[in-house]
Design a protein around this motif. Sequence first.
Motif, PDB file in Angstrom:
ATOM      1  N   GLU B  55      10.986 -75.436  20.963  1.00  8.06           N
ATOM      2  CA  GLU B  55      10.754 -73.989  21.075  1.00  8.06           C
ATOM      3  C   GLU B  55      11.898 -73.288  21.790  1.00  8.06           C
ATOM      4  OE1 GLU B  55       5.951 -73.285  21.251  1.00  8.06           O
ATOM      5  OE2 GLU B  55       7.313 -72.022  22.404  1.00  8.06           O
ATOM      6  N   ASP B  59      14.225 -70.355  20.249  1.00  7.41           N
ATOM      7  CA  ASP B  59      14.437 -69.084  20.958  1.00  7.41           C
ATOM      8  C   ASP B  59      15.930 -68.737  20.998  1.00  7.41           C
ATOM      9  OD1 ASP B  59      11.944 -68.202  21.542  1.00  7.41           O
ATOM     10  OD2 ASP B  59      12.039 -68.590  23.694  1.00  7.41           O
ATOM     11  N   SER B 417      10.845 -68.275  12.211  1.00  8.83           N
ATOM     12  CA  SER B 417      10.036 -69.350  12.773  1.00  8.83           C
ATOM     13  C   SER B 417       8.625 -69.333  12.197  1.00  8.83           C
ATOM     14  CB  SER B 417       9.980 -69.211  14.293  1.00  8.83           C
ATOM     15  OG  SER B 417       9.134 -70.212  14.824  1.00  8.83           O
ATOM     16  N   LYS B 421       3.216 -70.617  18.337  1.00  8.31           N
ATOM     17  CA  LYS B 421       3.616 -70.728  19.742  1.00  8.31           C
ATOM     18  C   LYS B 421       2.578 -71.556  20.506  1.00  8.31           C
ATOM     19  CE  LYS B 421       6.800 -68.826  22.648  1.00  8.31           C
ATOM     20  NZ  LYS B 421       8.261 -68.806  22.366  1.00  8.31           N
TER      21      LYS B 421
END
Lengths: 474, 474
Positions: B55, B59, B417, B421
């Motif tokens: 992740e 980012d 993406s 999350k």
Amino acid sequence: MYPTIGQYGLYTDFYELTMAQGYFFYGKKEQTANFDYFFRTNPFKGGFTVFAGLEDFLDFLSGFSFENSDIEYLEQQGLKTEFLNYLKDFRFSGNIFSVSEGEIIFPNEPVLRIEGNLIECQLIESLLLNILNFESLIATKAFRIKLVSDKKIFSDFGMRRAQGLGAIHASRASFIGGASSTSNVLAAKLFDIPVSGTQAHSWVQSFDTELEAFRAYAKIHPENTILLVDTFDTLKSGIPNAIKVAREMEKAGNRLSGIRLDSGDLAFLSIRARKMLDEAGFNYVKIIASNQLNELVVKSLLSEQNAAIDAFGIGTELATGKPDAALDGVYKLAKIGDKPKMKISENIEKVTLPGKKQVYRFSDSEGNFYRDAVLLEEENIEDVKILYHPVYPEKFTSVQDCSFEPLLHKVVENGSSLLKKKSLVEIHNYLLERAKLLPNEHKRFISPHLYKVGISKKLMETRNNLATQLKTNK
Amino acid sequence: MYPTIGQYGLYTDFYELTMAQGYFFYGKKEQTANFDYFFRTNPFKGGFTVFAGLEDFLDFLSGFSFENSDIEYLEQQGLKTEFLNYLKDFRFSGNIFSVSEGEIIFPNEPVLRIEGNLIECQLIESLLLNILNFESLIATKAFRIKLVSDKKIFSDFGMRRAQGLGAIHASRASFIGGASSTSNVLAAKLFDIPVSGTQAHSWVQSFDTELEAFRAYAKIHPENTILLVDTFDTLKSGIPNAIKVAREMEKAGNRLSGIRLDSGDLAFLSIRARKMLDEAGFNYVKIIASNQLNELVVKSLLSEQNAAIDAFGIGTELATGKPDAALDGVYKLAKIGDKPKMKISENIEKVTLPGKKQVYRFSDSEGNFYRDAVLLEEENIEDVKILYHPVYPEKFTSVQDCSFEPLLHKVVENGSSLLKKKSLVEIHNYLLERAKLLPNEHKRFISPHLYKVGISKKLMETRNNLATQLKTNK
């Protein structure tokens, strides 16, 4: 999202904040404190350390403040409103005394001293340790490589194995220590470091043949072509193809800059490659080597194996300071108001030195570094003729005939930097100048001679008296 | 000034840019490429690795672009205007297939695959390696500590010894691997990690006596007071004073949370401290230990020495992944257009696997991990009953009766993406769930049993044919 440098107030250990809150409510925020930064062990079992990170630390410090979302976050963690209101306007407003960046430093001498109110001194501890510990580690590693590189150069190729954004500091410190360039473009831009790069196997593989890949690269980068020759077979394919391309480049009025070896036995391959290149008339084509290098391998390649290598690309070990991976620097309270403070410990070696101090370096008649000494700041260096071992008072030495210089200089006054901005080249040159004065026996890798750091009689007495007092009145 | 996360286009090795420029001018920017991310050796001489950083990498990737000053900088480095115009609008627009964050992974299997045009795949290489290598290293270290911590907890105290801003990734990965909290406030805020902190020696020293310092802290943080007991003398001063304060806190309706030991023999001192606390009626007061800990010391303290420690604070080795300091992950071209690509090498172990691939995990009848296998993506897993050793074709094994699951999942599609999350707690829980299925013999520290990763017959043949072709036609 990661913050910009101006938003690093939270870049601290939580206990700095809980302690600061305590100081705040106990009326200690106006008390003047002195903290020392020092380390206990030279990295890599070496005989010296290179001090680096100062300007980077001061940059972060200038942006060490708390924005609204930080204050809210801290409120959620239970910190109190009155203290948080104080933090809203927080800026470091104290003084910092430091050795110069690029200085050769030794264990157990304060190389940086912070003076300010107790809260601000406490809050910046973690940031200071984080940056100075790491950059000093890497500058030391780089300089060790430099020491054995003879006149060869080496480049920092470490970004891909570096510890996340630690890569940026690593490239900066590598250059201070002696790298001639970096592959890390962001660090190169931020710190004005020469940037360098060759090509990867993927370039070669993306063409149908190695020769085609070499030709294509040479055509588009005629001014700086370094061909990676180990994608298929270094001696049977890579170098012969590089020679073909070198010939074609000459015809077009250019010169092949170099070839890069990235696997196999670098001594054997480089010697063979040199011979093949020379016989083909390309003695100007440089040989660059990479692949799991460190100062010991570089030393062995050059001094034991006569490897025909002109430049090294060094990655993992340079960027991470492997195997140590950290310098053990600490930050200890030395004085509050007019009261000297120290930490006593089961181990006498871990007892800290109380009071506001200065460090002097004594040099012999030839100008070479002889001893360092820690004195109380109020002492007159002219009066100090004898230095004492910090632990064993029966060990002492005369510095009667030595010249001396103070090492700690004021670099921040009331929160404002006094530091004349230096380029990294200037910092590196300062290191070279200083390292020349360090006798060779401290620079060797195997069992280096211990460089001695003594203390003055007055500091010793102050410490011993305070220790006695603390033990009887705790 | 350090940039924000949206400005990390230059966070790359320079050769990625010079190669990308070459691809651009040779009309390769429309070619579809596939690259694999994999590593060759489990860190810490262990039997597994924990995959982390996904992740965080995505980012950074979402902000991987070039601003005007970057373009100007690259122009100064000699890159050409037409290519720089292309970079101005650059955004990664490809696909990424990855194992889940927190997955248990093994050497020589692609754990992440990038598919996109050749330029974008090349440009993001360094960023990808930088973040995934480091966070996987630290998550593995943390989980190794977790494995030997029994039901005790440990906190990440590493910021001060971490590699500069690498501290932020280190705290994130430590929590994925099993740390219960971090002292690093910025990381705690960014990634929603519980923050923790006690007090430093400077707190104790800032008061005239230890008792006064303890009382003051307890008064201001009655809900969470952990007293550092080794500033003067742990057994004669620190613990007796802590007991006094615990008694006073009880009278005021509060409870002392714990004491912290930070020097000396942690086994001996913790056992003595426990006895003293219990005898005084404070069996609820926890004992926290810190000082140069790692998984081997924690294991020894708990399983060999019966140390009475409830929680650990772990710094340097956790935050830096010492002594390895890096995971040796690489990023290799596997396919361009419809042509599979590979790197051949003097070492058969370093030969890469060509083509677009999927990784499957086979489990035995009890659901435990048995083998991983690398297949060409086009293969039907149902048809694969035999797995081959990647190097020695005479070694093979049947997976006839095993259940299986694919490990690579699409996480980015056309640059966007798809990743749901997850909180770090969810990622950690996934790790726990998966690690339960990994037989114990792969988890031990000394000579762990090798977990086998095989390849399909078709992949073996594809590789061997391509290798022959490359060797004859280079």
